[in-house]
Design an enzyme around this catalytic site. Structure first.
Site, short mmCIF file in Angstrom:
data_model
loop_
_atom_site.label_atom_id
_atom_site.label_comp_id
_atom_site.label_asym_id
_atom_site.label_seq_id
_atom_site.Cartn_x
_atom_site.Cartn_y
_atom_site.Cartn_z
N GLU A 208 -31.83 71.17 37.40
CA GLU A 208 -33.15 70.51 37.69
C GLU A 208 -34.38 71.16 36.53
O GLU A 208 -35.03 70.47 36.14
CB GLU A 208 -33.61 70.48 39.12
N ARG B 172 -49.79 59.50 62.78
CA ARG B 172 -50.31 58.81 61.58
C ARG B 172 -50.49 59.59 60.66
O ARG B 172 -51.37 59.52 59.42
CB ARG B 172 -51.34 57.87 61.65
N ARG C 28 -42.94 58.90 36.20
CA ARG C 28 -42.51 59.86 37.06
C ARG C 28 -40.98 59.56 37.23
O ARG C 28 -40.00 60.64 37.57
CB ARG C 28 -43.20 60.00 38.81
N GLU D 79 -44.59 57.07 41.39
CA GLU D 79 -43.37 56.59 40.50
C GLU D 79 -43.76 54.85 40.30
O GLU D 79 -42.85 54.24 40.47
CB GLU D 79 -42.36 56.92 41.19
N ASN E 107 -35.63 61.18 36.92
CA ASN E 107 -34.58 61.08 37.37
C ASN E 107 -33.47 61.16 36.33
O ASN E 107 -32.29 60.36 36.40
CB ASN E 107 -34.63 59.59 38.19
N LYS F 254 -42.82 63.69 47.57
CA LYS F 254 -41.84 62.53 48.12
C LYS F 254 -41.14 63.13 49.48
O LYS F 254 -40.61 64.37 49.30
CB LYS F 254 -40.73 62.53 46.97
N LYS G 116 -43.42 69.63 36.52
CA LYS G 116 -43.39 68.35 37.55
C LYS G 116 -44.89 68.10 37.90
O LYS G 116 -45.18 66.91 38.03
CB LYS G 116 -42.75 68.82 38.42
N HIS H 155 -25.56 68.34 44.38
CA HIS H 155 -26.52 67.29 43.60
C HIS H 155 -26.95 67.81 42.15
O HIS H 155 -26.63 67.12 41.25
CB HIS H 155 -27.48 67.15 44.48
N HIS I 21 -25.52 59.89 40.57
CA HIS I 21 -25.38 59.29 41.66
C HIS I 21 -24.12 58.79 41.72
O HIS I 21 -23.28 58.57 42.94
CB HIS I 21 -26.36 58.11 41.84
N HIS J 265 -29.67 61.41 36.87
CA HIS J 265 -29.37 60.92 38.36
C HIS J 265 -28.90 59.62 38.27
O HIS J 265 -28.05 59.32 39.07
CB HIS J 265 -31.00 60.79 39.10
P1 NAD Z 1 -30.31 72.13 51.01
O1 NAD Z 1 -31.69 71.75 51.55
O2 NAD Z 1 -29.20 71.47 51.70
O3 NAD Z 1 -30.14 73.80 50.80
C1 NAD Z 1 -28.69 74.01 50.47
C2 NAD Z 1 -28.00 75.20 51.17
O4 NAD Z 1 -28.73 76.45 50.78
C3 NAD Z 1 -28.11 74.88 52.65
O5 NAD Z 1 -27.05 75.34 53.57
C4 NAD Z 1 -29.50 75.60 53.03
O6 NAD Z 1 -29.38 76.02 54.36
C5 NAD Z 1 -29.02 76.89 52.41
N1 NAD Z 1 -30.24 77.84 51.95
C6 NAD Z 1 -31.56 77.63 51.86
N2 NAD Z 1 -32.15 78.47 51.53
C7 NAD Z 1 -31.26 79.49 51.20
C8 NAD Z 1 -31.59 80.95 50.97
N3 NAD Z 1 -32.55 81.29 50.35
N4 NAD Z 1 -30.33 81.74 50.74
C9 NAD Z 1 -29.28 81.18 51.20
N5 NAD Z 1 -28.98 79.72 51.59
C10 NAD Z 1 -30.20 79.02 51.69
O7 NAD Z 1 -30.23 71.80 49.48
P2 NAD Z 1 -31.46 71.73 48.24
O8 NAD Z 1 -30.79 71.78 47.03
O9 NAD Z 1 -32.23 72.83 48.44
O10 NAD Z 1 -32.08 70.32 48.37
C11 NAD Z 1 -31.48 69.03 48.33
C12 NAD Z 1 -32.20 67.94 48.93
O11 NAD Z 1 -33.54 67.99 48.40
C13 NAD Z 1 -31.45 66.61 49.06
O12 NAD Z 1 -31.79 65.93 50.11
C14 NAD Z 1 -32.53 65.70 47.86
O13 NAD Z 1 -32.45 64.71 48.16
C15 NAD Z 1 -33.54 66.74 48.24
N6 NAD Z 1 -34.59 66.24 47.10
C16 NAD Z 1 -36.09 66.01 47.12
C17 NAD Z 1 -36.75 65.87 46.24
C18 NAD Z 1 -38.13 65.60 46.01
O14 NAD Z 1 -38.87 65.23 45.38
N7 NAD Z 1 -38.65 65.24 47.53
C19 NAD Z 1 -36.55 66.35 44.85
C20 NAD Z 1 -35.11 66.85 44.56
C21 NAD Z 1 -34.23 66.72 45.48
N1 GLY Z 2 -37.04 64.42 41.89
C1 GLY Z 2 -37.74 63.51 41.36
C2 GLY Z 2 -39.27 63.25 41.95
O1 GLY Z 2 -39.83 63.94 42.36
O2 GLY Z 2 -39.84 62.21 41.33
#
Ligand code: NAD
Ligand code: GLY
Length: 346
Positions: A176, A112, A228, A224, A232, A134, A214, A252, A239, A235
């Site tokens: 971003e 939990r 918040r 949100e 997006n 998130k 942020k 992305h 998307h 986005h």
């Molecule tokens: P990712 O986590 O897939 O990383 C991209 C690539 O870079 C991967 O292959 C990873 O292994 C590699 N990598 C990581 N660190 C590295 C480093 N220091 N050197 C070399 N390679 C490295 O992608 P991302 O762009 O970091 O994140 C995208 C994800 O984040 C999506 O799933 C998206 O939905 C999520 N996201 C979440 C929020 C949130 O608020 N929670 C906001 C934006 C995006």
């Molecule tokens: N990436 C959008 C949020 O965190 O709300």
């Protein structure tokens, strides 16, 4: 008959975000670092030279968005049960946004809810995904449809990790950063226009300002309900581009960059942004080799795809439209004809 439970909100969920080299830290509890083989191969040695714990475990899950799913979540959960983690134990998310979202989600459901710390290693996760609580994973219905709001105990952003990031991944993070500046901070936008993000000090300053932006938004609207959603920006269009290109052509952040250009064109048509401001945003994105154009073959089909996003209500789509640079309007009341005329221009 009604019974009321008068919840008293006394829990302090605030946390610190450090943007600097990770300092040596010992956790007097059971800790699991959740990561993937790529990040572990590049940076786990460095992390282990800084972080120690009463008992420390490493859990690796496969690398990639396609593994941000229930199977990986189960793999992490099983490891925690096998190692008899308890409610006082802690997780560390060590990787990009994929690792951060999944680790946070597991932390939110394991017994939990247990503590977790974010140590983001991509630029996108440092400026966006690691901040704000998130968490989630994907399933066959869509992206991020299963999740929870679960804030980390702290976020440790060490820009050193970015030295191994491929240029395209770096650019995706810049998109971003630009998003935060256009929607909330005109002065930050001007800073970015003249900044050289290949300079470590300048990059650290840009990360700090993006994270601060942020954090301010999340502090006002953690779950949100309103403001918040402005994060997006880019986005809604992005998307659809990801969907049309089957998540293969663009990262992305790259799809979001094109999406921001489309949102800006919409703003220009609504007299909310000048052509000159739209051009400044486009130029800034192009400075970091981000794509800013996309050939829309069929505007009507593009428009219909807005409604496939499972988070859209059946009959409306929320658009995040910039108001000049540094302002934003969140609306689900844009006429279909106006959007189609924007899409026709691409
Ligand atoms: P990712 O986590 O897939 O990383 C991209 C690539 O870079 C991967 O292959 C990873 O292994 C590699 N990598 C990581 N660190 C590295 C480093 N220091 N050197 C070399 N390679 C490295 O992608 P991302 O762009 O970091 O994140 C995208 C994800 O984040 C999506 O799933 C998206 O939905 C999520 N996201 C979440 C929020 C949130 O608020 N929670 C906001 C934006 C995006
Ligand atoms: N990436 C959008 C949020 O965190 O709300």
């Amino acid at each position: 008959m009604q019974v009321n439970i008068p919840l008293i909100q006394t829990i302090d969920n605030s946390y610190d975000i450090s943007i600097d080299a990770i300092s040596t830290t010992h956790f007097d509890r059971k800790v699991a670092i959740v990561t993937n083989p790529k990040v572990a191969g590049l940076h786990l040695g460095y992390l282990l030279s800084k972080i120690s714990a009463k008992e420390l475990y490493i859990i690796t899950v496969p690398d990639g968005e396609e593994y941000k799913n229930q199977d990986s979540v189960n793999l992490i959960l099983e490891s925690l049960f096998n190692h008899r983690f308890n409610r006082n134990s802690m997780l560390i998310a060590f990787g990009g946004g994929v690792i951060g979202d999944m680790t946070g989600y597991v932390a939110s459901v394991y017994q939990r809810g247990i503590d977790f710390v974010q140590i983001p290693t991509t630029l996108l996760s440092q400026v966006d995904a690691s901040v704000g609580g998130k968490t989630g994973m994907n399933n066959s219905y869509g992206k991020n449809l299963v999740g929870a709001f679960h804030q980390p105990k702290s976020v440790l952003i060490d820009p050193l990790f970015l030295s191994t990031l491929p240029p395209r991944e770096f650019g995706a993070g810049v998109a971003e950063i630009v998003k935060m500046a256009v929607t909330f901070n005109k002065e930050f936008f001007s800073f970015l226009e003249s900044a050289d993000l290949s300079d470590a000090k300048v990059l650290q300053e840009a990360i700090k300002r993006a994270v601060q932006t942020k954090a301010d938004v999340v502090a006002q609207d953690e779950k949100e309900h309103g403001l918040r959603a402005a994060l997006n920006y880019g986005h809604t269009f992005g998307h659809v581009i990801e969907n049309e290109t089957k998540y293969k052509k663009y990262l992305h952040g790259e799809a979001v960059a094109i999406g921001m250009v489309m949102a800006n064109e919409t703003a220009v048509k609504m007299n909310l942004m000048s052509k000159d401001e739209a051009l400044r945003v486009k130029n800034l994105l192009e400075k970091y080799n981000l794509p800013t154009s996309y050939k829309i073959e069929n505007p009507s089909s593009f428009y219909e795809t807005f409604f496939l996003d499972k988070k859209s209500s059946d009959s409306s789509v929320t658009f995040i439209i910039p108001v000049g640079i540094g302002g934003v309007k969140i609306t689900d009341e844009i006429d279909e004809k106006l959007i189609l005329s924007v899409l026709d221009g691409f």
